[in-house]
Design an enzyme around this catalytic site. Structure first.
Site, short mmCIF file in Angstrom:
data_model
loop_
_atom_site.label_atom_id
_atom_site.label_comp_id
_atom_site.label_asym_id
_atom_site.label_seq_id
_atom_site.Cartn_x
_atom_site.Cartn_y
_atom_site.Cartn_z
N CYS A 341 -2.85 -16.28 -7.70
CA CYS A 341 -1.51 -16.53 -7.69
C CYS A 341 -1.18 -17.92 -8.36
CB CYS A 341 -0.68 -16.01 -6.69
SG CYS A 341 1.22 -15.71 -7.11
N HIS A 442 -2.57 -10.59 -4.69
CA HIS A 442 -2.59 -10.83 -3.36
C HIS A 442 -3.26 -9.69 -2.84
CE1 HIS A 442 -0.24 -14.56 -3.31
NE2 HIS A 442 0.63 -14.05 -4.01
#
Length: 502
Positions: A341, A442
């Protein structure tokens, strides 16, 4: 009701909603709420978790496409149901010491400083009550977790996280305290002392958490506490060695791991605004891996740049502490680097924030190891994903994860993507030499097959099998078993069915 220690006390009912508040942060509110969700679900009840307001950088994507605190997602797992936005109607994600992104009903409504947020709180209480009422209409029980300490009198005005919420919906409250911190009796009596009488009357009993040893050694103190306060001690929960329940937000050096059989060392920079550190739970619990969160660079086999709530500021922090030079040296000597991310965005050439989404508007040079540029945009991407991992010529390796990001990355580096998603999109980038990997996803270590695929890429050949999903459910059951042995659930929640036998 009769207390555990023999003194007759008043009877109370928690037919629908029971709230757990703490004397301090990390007193055990999340753990007790998780255990009660599991116990009631195991007895055949439909139970929902609820937290009116959460401040955390660990979050999850819900089945209805919103974002909530990680603790409520774990509690939903314990209850055997899918997470949804009503379980945590307000989530605050700190972006600085003074301001937080405010998420209402699963969607970000902007970044606010504390004074501005307080002005919004009266209206937000209506949102909180509406979410609770929907759950109360649908479920047999709602287990509510408070936030921080019930004794934060400076936050009493327009409170919607603790007693303000309990008063608004008229529910009983259990007060939990952590004896391992010391001063447990002062914490409990002191919390009662600072509350107004109407709020004090809502506290129907105490739970003492993390006791090491024989509870009989506490008897004289517990009898004094009951006599002094007129309230029962509902139970003393034991210290559970190495218990793993995903953390709501805090991260300490205790999260590091080193297993005797470890064959791969993973190093993670401890960014000031690190988000979703639960990404690393499956790694630090894996028997073949040692993992360390570090402020300053340390040698390892794999460096992972984690998610961040303020990517440009955390990138400045990395450079100031010598990480850029250390990572260059690490790569020269054959090491592997991964970015998740915000960490993925850092690996590109440039990060552009034209509208000040994460702070002051501007641009920053990235680390330049992947050929991509990221532009931050106000619209947050929130998705659960499934798909396949393309690493190592194994497109059949199943993948699950979730996206929570405000960036859009473009560049030729995206041609060598590594994840094929079921909705037809592709994710991630891999350097030409195969040693640098980035992804927006994630939770990609949580699934056993994907974990093994990524560990093989990192250089760990034939890793031991480790099923993180099964492990965390077993830990939730271990917690629930301990609570069931320590508390009389039938007295605590009238109408609770007896345990179902296999």
């Amino acid at each position: 009701m009769t207390s555990t220690y023999g003194t007759p006390r008043h009877r109370f009912r928690a037919d629908r909603t029971l709230m757990i508040q703490g004397t301090t942060s990390d007193a055990g509110k999340s753990a007790l709420a998780t255990a009660l969700c599991r116990l009631l679900a195991r007895r055949g009840h439909r139970v929902a978790p609820f937290k009116p307001q959460n401040m955390a950088l660990n979050s999850a994507v819900t089945i209805d496409g919103g974002e909530i605190g990680r603790a409520q997602a774990v509690q939903a797992m314990a209850a055997g149901i899918e997470a949804r936005v009503d379980f945590n109607p307000i989530l605050l994600k700190p972006t600085s010491d003074q301001g937080s992104q405010v998420i209402v009903g699963g969607q970000a409504i902007g970044t606010m400083r504390a004074a501005e947020y307080y002005r919004h709180k009266p209206a937000l209480l209506d949102e909180v009550i509406a979410a609770h009422d929907r759950l109360s209409d649908e479920f047999d029980h709602v287990i509510v977790e408070g936030a921080g300490s019930a004794a934060e009198i400076n936050l009493r005005a327009h409170d919607l996280a603790n007693m303000g919420f309990a008063e608004a919906i008229d529910c009983p409250v259990i007060l939990i305290a952590d004896i391992d911190r010391g001063g447990v009796f002062a914490h409990l009596v002191g919390t009662l002392a600072v509350l107004p009488e109407t709020e004090r009357e809502r506290i129907v009993g105490f739970v003492i958490n993390r006791f090491r040893g024989d509870p009989a050694l506490l008897r004289s103190g517990l009898e004094w506490l009951e006599h002094e306060t007129g309230r029962p001690v509902l139970g003393v929960l034991p210290w559970l060695e190495n218990l793993h329940v995903e953390a709501e937000d805090s991260l300490s050096r205790a999260e590091d791991s080193h297993h005797e059989s470890a064959r791969l060392k993973v190093v993670v920079p401890l960014l000031p605004r690190l988000s979703n550190h639960t990404d690393f739970d499956a790694l630090r619990l894996h028997p073949d891996i040692s993992l360390k969160f570090c402020h300053t660079p340390e040698p390892g086999d794999l460096i992972i740049l984690p998610g961040s709530k303020h990517v440009r500021a955390d990138l400045d922090w990395l450079r100031a502490r010598g990480w850029e030079t250390a990572i260059s040296r690490h790569l020269r000597y054959g090491g592997r680097v991964m970015g998740i991310c915000g960490g993925y965005q850092m690996l590109g050439h440039r990060i552009i924030d034209p509208d000040g989404v994460e702070g002051e508007a501007g641009e920053s040079d990235g680390l330049g190891w992947l050929d991509l540029t990221t532009t931050l945009k106000a619209d947050k991407q929130l998705r659960r994903v499934t798909g396949h991992c393309l690493l190592g010529g194994a497109p059949g390796t199943p993948l699950t994860g979730y996206e929570i990001h405000v960036g859009e990355s473009r560049g030729t580096g995206l041609r060598d993507d590594i994840f094929l998603l079921e909705d037809g999109r592709r994710d991630g980038a891999l350097s030409a030499d195969g040693r640098i990997l980035g992804t927006y996803l994630h939770g990609i270590f949580d699934r056993r097959e994907t974990l093994e695929c990524l560990l093989e890429w990192a250089g760990l050949k034939q890793p031991q099998p480790f099923d993180y999903d099964a492990f965390r459910l077993a830990e939730i059951d271990r917690l629930a078993d301990a609570v069931e042995e320590s508390l009389d659930i039938g007295q605590l929640i009238p109408g609770a069915r007896p345990p179902q036998r296999p």
